[in-house]
Design an enzyme around this catalytic site. Sequence first.
Site, mmCIF file in Angstrom:
data_model
loop_
_atom_site.group_PDB
_atom_site.id
_atom_site.type_symbol
_atom_site.label_atom_id
_atom_site.label_comp_id
_atom_site.label_asym_id
_atom_site.label_seq_id
_atom_site.Cartn_x
_atom_site.Cartn_y
_atom_site.Cartn_z
ATOM 1 C CB SER A 170 -0.865 0.019 1.258
ATOM 2 O OG SER A 170 -1.552 1.247 1.376
ATOM 3 C CE LYS A 226 -1.686 -4.185 3.636
ATOM 4 N NZ LYS A 226 -2.072 -5.055 2.522
ATOM 5 C CE1 TYR A 284 -4.572 -2.282 5.602
ATOM 6 C CE2 TYR A 284 -3.796 -0.048 5.247
ATOM 7 C CZ TYR A 284 -4.267 -1.248 4.748
ATOM 8 O OH TYR A 284 -4.425 -1.412 3.389
HETATM 9 N N1 NAI Z 1 -8.773 -0.363 -1.095
HETATM 10 C C1 NAI Z 1 -7.661 0.357 -0.886
HETATM 11 O O1 NAI Z 1 -7.681 1.608 -0.904
HETATM 12 C C2 NAI Z 1 -6.364 -0.324 -0.659
HETATM 13 C C3 NAI Z 1 -6.268 -1.668 -0.360
HETATM 14 N N2 NAI Z 1 -5.039 -2.238 -0.175
HETATM 15 C C4 NAI Z 1 -4.915 -3.642 0.146
HETATM 16 O O2 NAI Z 1 -5.552 -4.406 -0.851
HETATM 17 C C5 NAI Z 1 -5.926 -5.663 -0.316
HETATM 18 C C6 NAI Z 1 -7.342 -5.979 -0.729
HETATM 19 O O3 NAI Z 1 -8.223 -5.037 -0.149
HETATM 20 P P1 NAI Z 1 -9.523 -4.466 -0.867
HETATM 21 O O4 NAI Z 1 -9.815 -5.233 -2.089
HETATM 22 O O5 NAI Z 1 -9.383 -3.015 -0.946
HETATM 23 O O6 NAI Z 1 -10.622 -4.741 0.257
HETATM 24 P P2 NAI Z 1 -11.763 -5.826 0.356
HETATM 25 O O7 NAI Z 1 -12.271 -5.747 1.742
HETATM 26 O O8 NAI Z 1 -12.719 -5.642 -0.757
HETATM 27 O O9 NAI Z 1 -11.006 -7.190 0.131
HETATM 28 C C7 NAI Z 1 -10.240 -7.808 1.116
HETATM 29 C C8 NAI Z 1 -10.225 -9.281 0.825
HETATM 30 O O10 NAI Z 1 -9.450 -9.955 1.798
HETATM 31 C C9 NAI Z 1 -10.197 -11.050 2.274
HETATM 32 N N3 NAI Z 1 -9.816 -11.400 3.624
HETATM 33 C C10 NAI Z 1 -9.935 -10.662 4.753
HETATM 34 N N4 NAI Z 1 -9.511 -11.360 5.807
HETATM 35 C C11 NAI Z 1 -9.126 -12.569 5.339
HETATM 36 C C12 NAI Z 1 -8.610 -13.728 5.949
HETATM 37 N N5 NAI Z 1 -8.414 -13.787 7.269
HETATM 38 N N6 NAI Z 1 -8.328 -14.796 5.166
HETATM 39 C C13 NAI Z 1 -8.538 -14.765 3.836
HETATM 40 N N7 NAI Z 1 -9.036 -13.684 3.196
HETATM 41 C C14 NAI Z 1 -9.326 -12.621 3.957
HETATM 42 C C15 NAI Z 1 -11.638 -10.582 2.212
HETATM 43 O O11 NAI Z 1 -12.539 -11.673 2.289
HETATM 44 C C16 NAI Z 1 -11.626 -9.885 0.879
HETATM 45 O O12 NAI Z 1 -11.784 -10.773 -0.181
HETATM 46 C C17 NAI Z 1 -5.732 -5.557 1.203
HETATM 47 O O13 NAI Z 1 -4.523 -6.217 1.541
HETATM 48 C C18 NAI Z 1 -5.580 -4.056 1.431
HETATM 49 O O14 NAI Z 1 -4.774 -3.790 2.541
HETATM 50 C C19 NAI Z 1 -3.901 -1.537 -0.300
HETATM 51 C C20 NAI Z 1 -3.952 -0.217 -0.600
HETATM 52 C C21 NAI Z 1 -5.170 0.495 -0.789
HETATM 53 C C1 LIG Z 2 -8.411 1.230 3.564
HETATM 54 C C2 LIG Z 2 -7.848 2.562 3.198
HETATM 55 O O1 LIG Z 2 -8.807 3.384 2.618
HETATM 56 C C3 LIG Z 2 -6.777 2.436 2.210
HETATM 57 O O2 LIG Z 2 -5.953 1.355 2.564
HETATM 58 C C4 LIG Z 2 -4.757 1.627 2.163
HETATM 59 O O3 LIG Z 2 -3.851 0.852 2.236
HETATM 60 C C5 LIG Z 2 -4.677 3.002 1.598
HETATM 61 O O4 LIG Z 2 -3.590 3.640 2.074
HETATM 62 C C6 LIG Z 2 -5.921 3.640 2.052
HETATM 63 O O5 LIG Z 2 -5.710 4.266 3.284
#
Ligand code: NAI
Ligand SMILES: C[C@H](O)[C@@H]1OC(=O)[C@H](O)[C@@H]1O
Length: 253
Positions: free
Chosen positions: A143, A160, A156
């Site tokens: 991230s 990351k 968090y």
């Molecule tokens: N949405 C954003 O702005 C950003 C997200 N990220 C990272 O991207 C990745 C995906 O997040 P998003 O798609 O945004 O959110 P999301 O909430 O839509 O997806 C997260 C996924 O991780 C799964 N998950 C959560 N806990 C779990 C566990 N214990 N075991 C297996 N799967 C699990 C969920 O079921 C879901 O499919 C995360 O690692 C997040 O930190 C990084 C930077 C920015």
């Molecule tokens: C969940 C936040 O909106 C998102 O997660 C990240 O890793 C980005 O930096 C944003 O803060």
Amino acid sequence: MLLQDKVVLITGGSQGIGAGAALGCAEHGAHVAINYHGNSADAEKVVAEVRKKGRRAIAVKGDVADASTATAFVKAAVQEFGKVDVFVSNAGICPFHSFLDMPQETLERTLKVNLHGAYYMTQAAANQMKDQGHGGSIVAISSISALVGGEYQTHYTPTKAGVHSLMQSCAIALGRYGIRCNSVMPGTIATSINKEDLAQPGKREYMEGRIPLGRLGRPDDVAGCVVFLASDLARYVTGASVLVDGGLFVNLQ
Ligand SMILES: NC(=O)C1=CN([C@@H]2O[C@H](COP(=O)(O)OP(=O)(O)OC[C@H]3O[C@@H](n4cnc5c(N)ncnc54)[C@H](O)[C@@H]3O)[C@@H](O)[C@H]2O)C=CC1
Ligand SMILES: C[C@H](O)[C@@H]1OC(=O)[C@H](O)[C@@H]1O
């Protein structure tokens, strides 16, 4: 087709960035195994969408915080597809909370899912790739938060930064096996992880105003970078990180 007949494993692949990566890889010719935790219907939807693209897919349930999920996921994928070429460590949580009263269980769960989970999964995928003997690519979804802080993300952001650091060290540990390790650093991508946060009055508009490209990211914006790092176009790229943030990081004032 950048990933023709490659086998790609993705954690947390039933929604958001993970689902976007699964579809992006399938569009480039890959077969896909997704790990998911929770809703089977969402996972089956992603599997169906991949199959609609003419690629094979399976979904395997499991909590990444549990080390045995990693070996079971890799085993299931190898049983189905015979190999692992690419591993995407994506599963993560971000339960926004203030620092001074952070509940111990929120801190520990966030560390376990985001960092321990990434470690176990990377290790299991790397062992499989090493045994196969023809290299591979590991991409971690780190991230922008590996580089900057967040008032309600004190539990968090270290995970990351940790995931990014894990890729740097694994790039060294696994280079001799031809296994490349890189991280993607998304900015703010509109998904369920930040739905509540972005619903606060003015927050979404504030974030959009800080992003030089003028909009929040979408999961498919991140998928392009994952496909590139997974592919042979990135054959000499390891230990690197790529910001996918619409310019957010460089926008000081
Ligand atoms: N949405 C954003 O702005 C950003 C997200 N990220 C990272 O991207 C990745 C995906 O997040 P998003 O798609 O945004 O959110 P999301 O909430 O839509 O997806 C997260 C996924 O991780 C799964 N998950 C959560 N806990 C779990 C566990 N214990 N075991 C297996 N799967 C699990 C969920 O079921 C879901 O499919 C995360 O690692 C997040 O930190 C990084 C930077 C920015
Ligand atoms: C969940 C936040 O909106 C998102 O997660 C990240 O890793 C980005 O930096 C944003 O803060």
